[in-house]
Design a protein around this motif. Structure first.
Motif, mmCIF file in Angstrom:
data_model
loop_
_atom_site.group_PDB
_atom_site.id
_atom_site.type_symbol
_atom_site.label_atom_id
_atom_site.label_comp_id
_atom_site.label_asym_id
_atom_site.label_seq_id
_atom_site.Cartn_x
_atom_site.Cartn_y
_atom_site.Cartn_z
ATOM 1 N N MET A 1 0.384 -1.659 -0.135
ATOM 2 C CA MET A 1 -0.182 -0.560 0.034
ATOM 3 C C MET A 1 0.685 1.080 0.008
ATOM 4 S SD MET A 1 -2.969 0.710 2.500
ATOM 5 C CE MET A 1 -3.698 2.110 2.529
ATOM 6 N N PHE A 2 2.415 1.350 0.820
ATOM 7 C CA PHE A 2 2.868 1.983 0.546
ATOM 8 C C PHE A 2 3.853 3.151 -0.736
ATOM 9 C CE2 PHE A 2 2.578 3.631 5.237
ATOM 10 C CZ PHE A 2 2.305 2.303 5.760
ATOM 11 N N GLY A 3 3.146 3.865 -1.141
ATOM 12 C CA GLY A 3 3.849 4.224 -2.907
ATOM 13 C C GLY A 3 2.577 4.418 -3.796
ATOM 14 N N ASP A 4 1.498 4.034 -3.058
ATOM 15 C CA ASP A 4 0.341 3.860 -4.002
ATOM 16 C C ASP A 4 -0.037 5.578 -4.561
ATOM 17 O OD1 ASP A 4 0.059 1.174 -3.934
ATOM 18 O OD2 ASP A 4 -1.582 1.635 -2.054
ATOM 19 N N LYS A 5 -0.285 5.565 -5.371
ATOM 20 C CA LYS A 5 -0.486 7.684 -5.632
ATOM 21 C C LYS A 5 -2.097 7.672 -5.194
ATOM 22 C CE LYS A 5 2.767 7.108 -9.999
ATOM 23 N NZ LYS A 5 1.986 6.977 -11.832
ATOM 24 N N VAL A 6 -2.422 8.800 -5.344
ATOM 25 C CA VAL A 6 -3.518 9.569 -4.654
ATOM 26 C C VAL A 6 -4.219 11.116 -5.570
ATOM 27 C CG1 VAL A 6 -3.527 8.209 -2.377
ATOM 28 C CG2 VAL A 6 -2.250 10.576 -2.546
ATOM 29 N N LEU A 7 -4.976 10.526 -5.527
ATOM 30 C CA LEU A 7 -5.285 11.558 -6.480
ATOM 31 C C LEU A 7 -6.539 13.077 -5.477
ATOM 32 C CD1 LEU A 7 -4.897 13.792 -9.067
ATOM 33 C CD2 LEU A 7 -7.273 12.960 -9.885
ATOM 34 N N ILE A 8 -5.610 14.218 -4.994
ATOM 35 C CA ILE A 8 -6.004 15.485 -4.928
ATOM 36 C C ILE A 8 -6.483 16.286 -5.845
ATOM 37 C CG2 ILE A 8 -6.300 16.890 -3.186
ATOM 38 C CD1 ILE A 8 -3.736 15.848 -2.978
ATOM 39 N N ILE A 9 -8.320 16.709 -5.805
ATOM 40 C CA ILE A 9 -8.667 17.051 -6.451
ATOM 41 C C ILE A 9 -9.421 18.726 -6.515
ATOM 42 C CG2 ILE A 9 -10.452 17.267 -8.587
ATOM 43 C CD1 ILE A 9 -10.637 14.770 -9.176
ATOM 44 N N ASP A 10 -9.048 20.200 -6.105
ATOM 45 C CA ASP A 10 -8.975 21.305 -5.596
ATOM 46 C C ASP A 10 -8.775 22.235 -6.320
ATOM 47 O OD1 ASP A 10 -9.269 23.131 -3.399
ATOM 48 O OD2 ASP A 10 -9.444 21.945 -1.663
ATOM 49 N N GLU A 11 -9.401 23.299 -6.380
ATOM 50 C CA GLU A 11 -8.959 24.181 -7.810
ATOM 51 C C GLU A 11 -8.327 25.737 -6.627
ATOM 52 O OE1 GLU A 11 -12.831 26.641 -8.259
ATOM 53 O OE2 GLU A 11 -13.194 26.750 -6.504
ATOM 54 N N ASN A 12 -8.007 24.948 -4.801
ATOM 55 C CA ASN A 12 -7.285 25.782 -4.374
ATOM 56 C C ASN A 12 -5.580 25.279 -4.535
ATOM 57 O OD1 ASN A 12 -5.646 26.686 -1.643
ATOM 58 N ND2 ASN A 12 -7.767 27.709 -1.400
ATOM 59 N N SER A 13 -4.523 26.208 -4.558
ATOM 60 C CA SER A 13 -3.657 25.202 -4.421
ATOM 61 C C SER A 13 -2.730 25.664 -2.779
ATOM 62 C CB SER A 13 -2.314 26.423 -5.467
ATOM 63 O OG SER A 13 -2.181 27.127 -4.703
ATOM 64 N N ILE A 14 -3.690 25.723 -2.544
ATOM 65 C CA ILE A 14 -2.811 26.268 -0.931
ATOM 66 C C ILE A 14 -3.271 24.239 -0.120
ATOM 67 C CG2 ILE A 14 -3.224 26.748 1.392
ATOM 68 C CD1 ILE A 14 -2.730 30.011 0.118
ATOM 69 N N ASN A 15 -4.650 24.334 -0.398
ATOM 70 C CA ASN A 15 -5.074 22.874 0.054
ATOM 71 C C ASN A 15 -5.092 21.730 -0.706
ATOM 72 O OD1 ASN A 15 -6.874 24.594 1.464
ATOM 73 N ND2 ASN A 15 -8.960 24.144 0.461
ATOM 74 N N ARG A 16 -4.243 21.805 -2.143
ATOM 75 C CA ARG A 16 -4.110 21.033 -2.638
ATOM 76 C C ARG A 16 -2.238 20.068 -1.906
ATOM 77 N NH1 ARG A 16 -5.316 23.997 -7.168
ATOM 78 N NH2 ARG A 16 -2.950 24.019 -7.814
ATOM 79 N N ARG A 17 -1.251 21.673 -1.855
ATOM 80 C CA ARG A 17 -0.300 21.560 -1.168
ATOM 81 C C ARG A 17 -0.364 20.712 0.098
ATOM 82 N NH1 ARG A 17 3.847 19.312 -1.509
ATOM 83 N NH2 ARG A 17 5.965 20.205 -0.347
ATOM 84 N N LEU A 18 -1.160 21.291 0.434
ATOM 85 C CA LEU A 18 -1.445 20.946 2.488
ATOM 86 C C LEU A 18 -1.894 19.810 2.284
ATOM 87 C CD1 LEU A 18 -1.453 20.611 4.757
ATOM 88 C CD2 LEU A 18 -3.745 22.166 5.303
ATOM 89 N N ALA A 19 -3.006 19.074 1.818
ATOM 90 C CA ALA A 19 -2.607 17.633 1.490
ATOM 91 C C ALA A 19 -2.553 16.360 0.880
ATOM 92 C CB ALA A 19 -4.605 17.694 0.547
#
Length: 71
Positions: A1-19
């Motif tokens: 499981m480690f190393g698996d890719k996840v996708l973060i969808i958010d228009e706010n670049s700060i929220n994307r970076r924090l996530a």
């Protein structure tokens, strides 16, 4: 499981970076998209373990429905 890719969808670049930072700390490899169209492209070229979505973004909910229908 480690190393698996996840996708973060958010228009706010700060929220994307924090996530992304949180996901990295948990051992995931984050990908990010600012809108539904960009998310569809990322999903068409990457296999992801999970998708985190800000459902308030225009086009995103419709794009995610499309992905769900295709899977």
């Amino acid at each position: 499981m480690f190393g698996d890719k996840v996708l973060i969808i958010d228009e706010n670049s700060i929220n994307r970076r924090l996530a992304a930072l949180l996901c990295e700390r948990l051992g995931f490899s984050p990908l990010s998209a600012a809108n539904g169209q960009e998310a569809l492209h990322k999903l068409s070229t990457n296999r992801v373990a999970a998708v985190f979505v800000d459902m308030g973004i225009p086009q995103t909910s419709e794009s995610i429905r499309l992905v769900h229908d295709l899977s």
